[in-house]
Design an enzyme around this catalytic site. Structure first.
Site, short mmCIF file in Angstrom:
data_model
loop_
_atom_site.label_atom_id
_atom_site.label_comp_id
_atom_site.label_asym_id
_atom_site.label_seq_id
_atom_site.Cartn_x
_atom_site.Cartn_y
_atom_site.Cartn_z
N GLN A 1 71.33 62.01 -16.45
CA GLN A 1 70.75 60.66 -16.06
C GLN A 1 71.44 59.37 -16.26
O GLN A 1 72.35 59.18 -17.14
CB GLN A 1 69.62 60.77 -17.17
CG GLN A 1 68.38 59.81 -16.90
CD GLN A 1 67.20 60.19 -17.62
OE1 GLN A 1 66.99 61.41 -18.14
NE2 GLN A 1 66.25 59.14 -17.66
N ARG B 1 61.18 69.37 -19.02
CA ARG B 1 62.18 68.50 -19.68
C ARG B 1 61.85 66.97 -19.73
O ARG B 1 61.88 66.06 -20.63
CB ARG B 1 63.57 68.89 -19.75
CG ARG B 1 64.49 68.37 -20.49
CD ARG B 1 66.01 68.61 -20.14
NE ARG B 1 67.02 68.14 -20.96
CZ ARG B 1 67.85 67.08 -20.85
NH1 ARG B 1 67.51 66.25 -19.88
NH2 ARG B 1 68.81 66.99 -21.65
N SER C 1 74.62 66.37 -20.08
CA SER C 1 73.15 66.34 -20.70
C SER C 1 72.40 67.12 -19.47
O SER C 1 72.28 68.38 -19.22
CB SER C 1 72.60 64.95 -20.75
OG SER C 1 71.62 64.89 -21.61
N LEU C 2 71.48 66.35 -18.88
CA LEU C 2 70.70 66.85 -17.79
C LEU C 2 71.41 67.72 -17.01
O LEU C 2 71.10 68.80 -16.39
CB LEU C 2 70.04 65.71 -17.02
CG LEU C 2 69.27 66.30 -15.66
CD1 LEU C 2 68.01 67.06 -16.15
CD2 LEU C 2 68.76 65.21 -14.81
N GLN D 1 69.85 71.31 -27.08
CA GLN D 1 70.54 70.28 -26.50
C GLN D 1 69.74 68.98 -26.65
O GLN D 1 70.33 67.68 -26.53
CB GLN D 1 70.77 70.56 -25.09
CG GLN D 1 71.84 69.39 -24.25
CD GLN D 1 71.42 69.39 -22.76
OE1 GLN D 1 70.13 69.18 -22.53
NE2 GLN D 1 72.32 69.65 -21.87
N HIS E 1 68.86 62.88 -27.58
CA HIS E 1 69.83 63.57 -28.54
C HIS E 1 69.95 63.08 -29.87
O HIS E 1 70.95 62.71 -30.40
CB HIS E 1 71.12 63.17 -27.68
CG HIS E 1 71.31 63.94 -26.27
ND1 HIS E 1 71.05 65.02 -26.03
CD2 HIS E 1 71.14 63.14 -25.04
CE1 HIS E 1 71.05 65.39 -24.76
NE2 HIS E 1 71.11 64.22 -23.97
#
Length: 771
Positions: free
Chosen positions: A13, A116, A91-92, A243, A195
């Site tokens: 992102q 998500r 991440s994503l 995660q 996170h």
């Protein structure tokens, strides 16, 4: 040993841009149709035109980035470009990496990133900020030095770039100290503290969704964000769900890829953010070469386990633990909030030669001081007892005042709970009076037993006090230069307690996964620091039967710690009405509800649900807080329901009581609430959590359905085990008797099990038809 030359990296992102995928949608009509069907809108229109300006919103950004990156990957493969030998995503982007490794198909990838994105978009109450110009160690040190304990390190993007995450107020406060340290401080445009520990509700819900999906083992290695290591067999869903709350270890991920021999890093997807980060990392950080870990061989919890005849409860666990605390058994009654772990409970345990801790959380200072004086007078310094010390990230002054009180009265044992990093107050308690003995060894008067539910927290407690914090204490005159030197030779905690899913605040961990993980952190710390005394690791959470305690000891626990089962005893500082209810519970009679002290962030506590409305009402209040900006926005029927059924008083009456409290204790918070209708609504809703706890503690039967009772399923298991015995009724369940009986039955059970294991295998003749 894995080796690889080509790695594909997939962006996360922040890399989205209007117009992305323009050359891909016509080439993949089947995949575009699948995406439109799953999402319920046109992915082409969103990415190319963005008519409603939704592309920057998390719930739209995440599936859009996955689709475009996945199509980009398919296009490369269709052109015959070299296939990657290892993949990773930021991440994503890790979802696209898993798609490239054939862990799931395209449709599943869209479904996962859509869910998500929705869950993360629904989170609120926090923010993030990038810190450029400082390494991770310095960032962590500043967080510790400045008392910014409410903030987590969320991303480690390059050797000089990190991202922090947490409550908005703490994010704003952090700008000044990082700017003074010479860093660029860049608040990020995000809606929640991604996170970080505060995303736990989203992690739990996403884990449930993952359980409905088929995940295959990776066809090629995928380096996971949360571990910076290849995904392990059987750990796909757990790693992927985790995660959401764990930090993105991007720097270490690239270092591992370098160590695997990767020469060609290809960024696959929109933008070139990862390409820039990789360049920095390759210039300034060394490769990490993975080696196969050697198994850790450690002795059994008690060498006497080899003697299967007549195993005694005094032989379970660590003899060093029993000696250090002066207790007969490696068994602890843990602290329970608001003095539920009461003076009577602590006194009875200590007189029986068993260790326990007074529940100091939420107890006013005058009462706490009287309690300490009573315990010291009645028990003296040599019997095994201590006091709970709770971390207060949003109110560090309260923690400092508690430590002042503990030190002033010479309390030598604390149970440290709810800490995410080492705070100045905790460090001050640990190091007060540290000296060098006649034999040259370090003498540490104050013992710390730390409850932990995460490996990174265990790592902090098994390390010495952080260097920057140590220097701060020395510079302020709290410790001398010699004491600072001695402090570098000892860990913050003497003992860790791996706290799995438990009553009250919980990370809902599995004891079978958590205990070995914490033991591994301990082993690494011992090897790294070579401490003269071993750090012991105990187990808590779910221990209410001999079978559960036996499992902990077989896993290597040095001691066991109980909580919920001690709440249903004559000595517990709660009402008889609560104990009458607790006695009837079974293992299915608990539920999760928002935590009142972290209401805005949606942290969870485990509570009793049998015959009570509290869990449902508490969750309803949190849902309303998430969806409305003020009390005035609530529909009239809801307003009436809350005031008449939940509160049994008007919002105005609740606000007057709340306002009076905050005017005395937290005028700054009151000022913010009076200027912010949503914050005012949060404080009024928080009142219900305080009120429901008071109702339970005093046993007000007029509002019995609103009792808030922190409890885990261990009590339900204990009730079944005690049924038909003299311990069936709570009035006979004296806290020391419970401990003794549990340990005796555990020793007997282990004796029986080990005797059965030592029997030679039975011989069976084979039926003729199978010969």
């Amino acid at each position: 040993m894995i080796t690889a030359r080509i790695a594909h990296l997939f962006p996360g992102q922040g890399s989205q841009q209007k117009g992305m995928g323009a050359d891909l949608f016509d080439a993949f009509p089947r995949e575009v149709a699948i995406a439109d069907e799953v999402l319920g809108y046109s992915i082409r229109e969103l990415c190319l035109e963005d008519p409603r300006r939704e592309l920057g919103q998390t719930q739209f950004t995440q599936p859009a980035l996955f689709v475009v990156s996945a199509l980009n990957y398919l296009a490369r493969r269709g052109k015959g470009e070299p296939a990657p030998e290892v993949v990773a995503g930021h991440s994503l982007g890790e979802y696209t990496a898993l798609f490239a490794a054939d862990v799931f198909d395209f449709r599943t990838g869209v479904e996962l990133t859509q869910r998500r994105g929705r869950l993360m978009a629904a989170a609120s109450g926090g923010g993030m900020a990038a810190i450029v110009g400082l390494d991770a160690e310095r960032v962590q040190a500043i967080l510790s030095e400045e008392g910014l304990d409410a903030l987590d390190l969320a991303n480690l993007n390059s050797p000089d770039q990190a991202v922090i995450s947490g409550p908005r107020e703490a994010i704003a406060t952090a700008e000044a100290p990082f700017s003074r340290a010479g860093a660029r401080y860049i608040p990020l445009r995000v809606s929640a503290p991604f996170h970080s520990r505060y995303m736990e509700p989203a992690r739990l819900e996403f884990a449930d969704f993952l359980a409905t999906k088929e995940l295959r083992e990776p066809r090629i290695p995928v380096i996971a964000n949360r571990t910076a290591r290849p995904y392990e067999s059987g750990q796909l869903a757990e790693t992927l769900a985790g995660q959401i709350t764990d930090r993105v270890r991007w720097t270490e991920t690239v270092q591992v890829l370098m160590g695997l021999g990767v020469e060609q890093f290809e960024e696959v997807g929109p933008g070139n953010v990862l390409t820039g980060l990789v360049g920095k990392i390759r210039r300034h950080a060394p490769p990490i070469v993975l080696t196969s870990p050697k198994p850790v061989i450690r002795p059994t919890p008690s060498s006497a386990l080899a003697r299967v005849n007549g195993l005694q409860p005094e032989q379970l666990g660590s003899a060093e633990f029993r000696s250090a605390y002066g207790c007969r058994l490696a068994y602890v009654a843990g602290a329970m909030y608001k003095g539920i772990a009461s003076v009577a409970l602590v006194s009875r345990m200590a007189r029986a030669g068993l260790l326990s801790f007074f529940g100091a959380g939420g107890v006013d200072f005058s009462t706490l001081e009287q309690t300490i004086q009573t315990l010291q007078r009645d028990l003296g310094p040599n019997r095994p007892w201590g006091v709970n010390l709770i971390c207060h990230p949003d109110h560090p002054a309260l923690e400092e005042q508690t430590v002042d009180l503990l030190l002033r009265h010479g309390v030598r044992r604390v149970e440290a709970a709810a800490f995410f990093q080492i705070t100045p107050a905790l460090a001050r308690y640990r190091l007060q009076g540290i000296t060098r003995g006649a034999d040259g060894k370090v003498v540490v008067p104050n013992r710390v037993l730390a409850k932990v539910s995460r490996p990174e927290v265990a790592e902090a407690f098994t390390s010495p006090v952080p260097e920057k914090l140590l220097e701060r204490l020395r510079a302020s005159g709290v410790i001398t230069a010699e004491q600072a030197e001695l402090a570098r030779r000892i860990p913050v905690a003497d003992d860790l307690c791996a706290e799995a899913d438990s009553g009250g605040h919980t990370d809902m961990g599995s004891p079978y996964a958590l205990l070995p993980a914490i033991q591994a952190v301990r082993d690494a710390a011992m090897a790294r620091h070579r401490y003269p005394q071993a750090i012991r690791v105990g187990a808590a959470g779910g221990i209410g039967t001999p079978q559960a305690a036996a499992a902990a000891f077989v896993l290597g626990a040095d001691f066991v710690l109980t909580g919920s089962i001690n709440q249903c005893t004559p000595e517990a500082g709660t009402s008889d009405a609560v104990k009458d209810l607790l006695q009837t519970l079974n293992v299915q009679d608990t539920a999760y509800a928002p935590a009142g002290d972290m209401f805005e962030l949606g942290a969870k506590v485990q509570v009793v649900k049998k015959s009570l409305f509290f869990p449902a009402r508490a969750n309803k209040l949190h849902d309303l807080y998430r969806h409305y900006d003020s009390l005035d926005d609530l529909p009239p029927k809801l307003r009436e329901q809350i005031q008449e059924r939940f509160f049994r008083r008007s919002f105005d009456e609740v606000w007057e009581e709340t306002r009076a409290y905050y005017a005395r204790s937290r005028p700054d918070a009151l000022t913010r609430a009076e200027a912010n209708p949503k914050q005012k609504m949060a404080l009024i809703f928080r009142w219900y959590f305080i009120h429901s706890m008071r109702l339970a503690l005093c046993g007000d039967t007029s509002q019995r359905v609103d009792y808030q009772i922190h409890c885990g399923p261990a009590l339900g298991a204990f009730n079944q085990w005690a049924k038909g015995t003299e311990l069936e009724h709570w009035r006979q369940r004296h806290v020391d008797v419970i401990g003794q009986r549990l340990m005796e039955a555990t020793a007997e059970l282990l004796t029986q099990r080990m005797a059965s294991w030592s029997q030679p295998p039975a011989t069976h003749s084979t039926p003729p038809e199978y010969r």
